[in-house]
Enzyme design. Sequence first.
Site, PDB file in Angstrom:
ATOM      1  N   GLU A 233      28.471  35.705  37.642  1.00 23.01           N
ATOM      2  CA  GLU A 233      29.878  35.900  37.972  1.00 23.01           C
ATOM      3  C   GLU A 233      30.760  35.167  36.965  1.00 23.01           C
ATOM      4  O   GLU A 233      31.859  35.614  36.660  1.00 23.01           O
ATOM      5  CB  GLU A 233      30.145  35.378  39.394  1.00 23.01           C
ATOM      6  CG  GLU A 233      31.589  35.523  39.855  1.00 23.01           C
ATOM      7  CD  GLU A 233      31.820  35.171  41.314  1.00 23.01           C
ATOM      8  OE1 GLU A 233      30.845  34.702  41.958  1.00 23.01           O
ATOM      9  OE2 GLU A 233      32.933  35.357  41.819  1.00 23.01           O
TER      10      GLU A 233
ATOM     11  N   HIS B  83      29.617  43.719  49.943  1.00 22.43           N
ATOM     12  CA  HIS B  83      29.590  42.259  49.747  1.00 22.43           C
ATOM     13  C   HIS B  83      30.789  41.622  50.437  1.00 22.43           C
ATOM     14  O   HIS B  83      31.932  41.871  50.051  1.00 22.43           O
ATOM     15  CB  HIS B  83      29.589  41.889  48.262  1.00 22.43           C
ATOM     16  CG  HIS B  83      29.334  40.430  48.026  1.00 22.43           C
ATOM     17  ND1 HIS B  83      28.143  39.819  48.377  1.00 22.43           N
ATOM     18  CD2 HIS B  83      30.103  39.448  47.499  1.00 22.43           C
ATOM     19  CE1 HIS B  83      28.199  38.535  48.062  1.00 22.43           C
ATOM     20  NE2 HIS B  83      29.381  38.280  47.536  1.00 22.43           N
TER      21      HIS B  83
ATOM     22  N   ASP C 139      34.296  41.052  49.269  1.00 19.68           N
ATOM     23  CA  ASP C 139      33.924  39.689  48.901  1.00 19.68           C
ATOM     24  C   ASP C 139      34.802  38.613  49.543  1.00 19.68           C
ATOM     25  O   ASP C 139      34.644  38.290  50.711  1.00 19.68           O
ATOM     26  CB  ASP C 139      33.914  39.581  47.368  1.00 19.68           C
ATOM     27  CG  ASP C 139      33.314  38.273  46.851  1.00 19.68           C
ATOM     28  OD1 ASP C 139      32.865  37.460  47.674  1.00 19.68           O
ATOM     29  OD2 ASP C 139      33.288  38.066  45.623  1.00 19.68           O
TER      30      ASP C 139
ATOM     31  N   HIS D   9      24.129  36.767  44.162  1.00 19.05           N
ATOM     32  CA  HIS D   9      25.275  36.574  43.251  1.00 19.05           C
ATOM     33  C   HIS D   9      24.712  36.328  41.858  1.00 19.05           C
ATOM     34  O   HIS D   9      23.886  35.429  41.692  1.00 19.05           O
ATOM     35  CB  HIS D   9      26.033  35.280  43.601  1.00 19.05           C
ATOM     36  CG  HIS D   9      26.841  35.298  44.847  1.00 19.05           C
ATOM     37  ND1 HIS D   9      26.786  34.280  45.780  1.00 19.05           N
ATOM     38  CD2 HIS D   9      27.760  36.172  45.314  1.00 19.05           C
ATOM     39  CE1 HIS D   9      27.640  34.523  46.757  1.00 19.05           C
ATOM     40  NE2 HIS D   9      28.235  35.659  46.521  1.00 19.05           N
TER      41      HIS D   9
ATOM     42  N   HIS E 244      32.213  37.896  52.523  1.00 17.56           N
ATOM     43  CA  HIS E 244      32.159  36.584  53.180  1.00 17.56           C
ATOM     44  C   HIS E 244      33.303  36.586  54.183  1.00 17.56           C
ATOM     45  O   HIS E 244      34.457  36.320  53.815  1.00 17.56           O
ATOM     46  CB  HIS E 244      32.358  35.453  52.167  1.00 17.56           C
ATOM     47  CG  HIS E 244      31.385  35.450  51.035  1.00 17.56           C
ATOM     48  ND1 HIS E 244      30.081  35.040  51.183  1.00 17.56           N
ATOM     49  CD2 HIS E 244      31.513  35.812  49.745  1.00 17.56           C
ATOM     50  CE1 HIS E 244      29.450  35.145  50.010  1.00 17.56           C
ATOM     51  NE2 HIS E 244      30.297  35.607  49.127  1.00 17.56           N
TER      52      HIS E 244
ATOM     53  N   ARG F 159      21.940  29.286  40.670  1.00 19.53           N
ATOM     54  CA  ARG F 159      22.421  27.901  40.783  1.00 19.53           C
ATOM     55  C   ARG F 159      21.888  27.245  42.038  1.00 19.53           C
ATOM     56  O   ARG F 159      21.585  26.051  42.054  1.00 19.53           O
ATOM     57  CB  ARG F 159      23.955  27.877  40.856  1.00 19.53           C
ATOM     58  CG  ARG F 159      24.677  28.261  39.582  1.00 19.53           C
ATOM     59  CD  ARG F 159      26.197  28.291  39.772  1.00 19.53           C
ATOM     60  NE  ARG F 159      26.664  29.558  40.283  1.00 19.53           N
ATOM     61  CZ  ARG F 159      27.377  29.738  41.390  1.00 19.53           C
ATOM     62  NH1 ARG F 159      27.714  28.685  42.131  1.00 19.53           N
ATOM     63  NH2 ARG F 159      27.752  30.940  41.762  1.00 19.53           N
TER      64      ARG F 159
ATOM     65  N   HIS G 283      28.422  41.096  41.534  1.00 22.63           N
ATOM     66  CA  HIS G 283      29.291  40.738  40.416  1.00 22.63           C
ATOM     67  C   HIS G 283      28.728  41.238  39.082  1.00 22.63           C
ATOM     68  O   HIS G 283      29.285  42.120  38.471  1.00 22.63           O
ATOM     69  CB  HIS G 283      29.590  39.230  40.329  1.00 22.63           C
ATOM     70  CG  HIS G 283      30.249  38.702  41.547  1.00 22.63           C
ATOM     71  ND1 HIS G 283      31.432  39.221  42.030  1.00 22.63           N
ATOM     72  CD2 HIS G 283      29.888  37.723  42.425  1.00 22.63           C
ATOM     73  CE1 HIS G 283      31.778  38.580  43.135  1.00 22.63           C
ATOM     74  NE2 HIS G 283      30.867  37.658  43.406  1.00 22.63           N
TER      75      HIS G 283
END
Lengths: 440, 440
Positions: free
Chosen positions: A246, A77, A331, A243, A79, A221, A280
């Site tokens: 978390e 994972h 992450d 995700h 970014h 979300r 997560h």
Amino acid sequence: MTSYLLERAWVDGAMRDDVLVTVEDGVFTSVTPATSAEVSSGVTGSAMALTPGNPRSTGDSEARIPGLTLPGFKNTHSHAFHRALRGRVQVGEGSFWTWRDQMYDVANRLDPDSYHDLARATYAEMVAAGFTSVSEFHYVHHQPDGTPYDDPNALGHALVAAAADAGIRIRLIDTCYLAGGIGQPLGPLQRRFDDGDADRWAARMAEIEHDQVGGAIHSVRAVPRDQLATVADATHGRELHVHVSEQPAENEACLAAYGITPIGLLAEAGALGPRTTAVHATHLTDRDIELLAETDTEVSFCPTTERDLGDGIGPARALYEAGVRLSLGSDSQAIIDPFDEMRALEGHERLASIRRGRFTAGQLLGFGAGRIAVGEPADLVTVDPASPRTAGTGGDEHTAVYAAHPADVRRVMVGGRVVFDGDHAQVGADLDRAIGGLWR
Amino acid sequence: MTSYLLERAWVDGAMRDDVLVTVEDGVFTSVTPATSAEVSSGVTGSAMALTPGNPRSTGDSEARIPGLTLPGFKNTHSHAFHRALRGRVQVGEGSFWTWRDQMYDVANRLDPDSYHDLARATYAEMVAAGFTSVSEFHYVHHQPDGTPYDDPNALGHALVAAAADAGIRIRLIDTCYLAGGIGQPLGPLQRRFDDGDADRWAARMAEIEHDQVGGAIHSVRAVPRDQLATVADATHGRELHVHVSEQPAENEACLAAYGITPIGLLAEAGALGPRTTAVHATHLTDRDIELLAETDTEVSFCPTTERDLGDGIGPARALYEAGVRLSLGSDSQAIIDPFDEMRALEGHERLASIRRGRFTAGQLLGFGAGRIAVGEPADLVTVDPASPRTAGTGGDEHTAVYAAHPADVRRVMVGGRVVFDGDHAQVGADLDRAIGGLWR
């Protein structure tokens, strides 16, 4: 065919001496430890140069690799662009949610060129730290105002090119991101992420030119309930990441809106399964854990990020005992260190349980690293067993998990090719250049 | 008098450019930041060599020190010999208490020569990591069967000599250790620690030849209630340290035996106060926190050890808010990294609270480091601001706390003398030699 004699290497769940490996087309074609499986009492010396010669030589040309050699680490994972935030988003009090606003600010400074430079430097830091593959959770798709680039996958392709430049294997996890929260429109800083709906997201993703592409639901979300199944269907035969749970606020919002937990909602949409990675999975109910186990969904923990973001301590041991496969991700790049991820997973369990030895070092290596075995990719990370950190620690799997640090990595091979030879200073200089430009 | 121009340094609670310092007899005699207090936007480049010349030169000879310079870090709790345990005591399940049995095994292998070599190499690792002073909590006093050496302080003097060799300031915290638990005799592996009673402990301590000696109550487990005041009295005018409430079992035993918490018991014995350091203080009642605040007792947290040993997360922020002074120690040497101690103190608070920004970077530096100020010891640590970890992080206090690592330390000065010039490989080689001998 190329042969290497590894002075000491992690093979079949044990640290073994004098392991002869052969590599063809980027994969191991043979892995042969010395006849005696006995491990000698110590491995010493920091000289890491390749030296010719091998007491067990068969006459073929072999390179001897001194030090402690581990299978390459898998970063499940990432970014990449968050690397620009390291040290920049620790000002004042706040929470995950205030951090997110700062992160969006950087996301909106990126264009295909600067993103390529940043990702290349970040992936080079990963390689130099021992990561040989990365799953890039990618959601910055369009121009800042939401208009697609001429190549609608310009930024995804920039990431793929950056990984090739750095020598790391990349799986591009192209992410569907449609809403600013449950029942909320996207905010002005989130327009770049938006494909309009899940069908248009799927159509764009299908055009990515790379052989390793997966899909993602950003979170419950960011993808409305009625679009979840579309994403799951569109990723049939591919990996699907998400995700999940978390932060307690996500669970509360999901329960309030839908009367079900995020894991429950994903299960209902057919989004869990053996090709799914739940990232997560920090705040889970017992039923959530059962659902992850029943569907054979993998969980990617990101302990150094979860610590940095104040997410809390996820139920790693409970998941493992339920039979769930675990993996590790860097992450947010607050730290890029596969050794720290393993130690932190175990360490956080210790803090929460007031017990030691929650996982064995071998189990932790299994979560973080691949395998040195016939048919597996020839990805190898060689660590100095006599650095200030590793010296005197025994040179076994506990050295790898409890002492080693990226600064101790001397050599990294991906698919049989040396992609890092110990020049850590060059990695720093490239990061300095790539990130400096973004903040000026 | 020697002058240095620090490219960027942490002075008076801010990172400032072009700080001119003068040093005489090991202390700062002047500290002058550039006229403009404004901090430039970035500090880059990894070249760390001293270069002559200074645009603000007064004509005196000055050395320019590029990079990010911090006050030296203070290690307020150390057991040097535990360094030999790193990576060796992570096998299987267990707890603090099973770890302790393994630790005693190593304690019993030490003699004055091997202890000197081990401590010298360990202190050199500390110096190379940025620690410029150490409080050594010392309780291995006698021969393995309990017989004193010809010099009853042979091992304490070995530690003092080791610190001098490594160039670190040492305060020898000589520790009273009389019992194997509340109401329990010492075990066979604890005989080396025993002076018989607190008076004989005090008499031996008074003979240590060193100008910085403190005393310690090992814990309320190891010093009977009726001897606590003797130790406190004997350390009048000195520092007094004590391990306290590291594990719930200690609290339970103390409450069962005496009907009072360990902090309460120490308060009663007059062992708390402005010269006392309570180490760990992990499991406290509200009244314990009040007592520490009322008596102005310092608390030394050892977060990386507390994580490794499964001690739990101490109430750092609650103590700080109550007005208690905090400091940091590397304790078991599972990790020797002043940056990680600061990050871990904050990170564990985040994990427990699900909030960020529990302490500012400046506060964390205040717990860990000294000050660059007139009259203070001239202890300086210079960090590379463009390593793989620190590059692009802004070069301010957040770089120091949230990005830096011992591998980034390029230069350490203690009392105006350079004691580390960047040769990390030598530190590893010395540790390898010192520890290898113990395990053969």
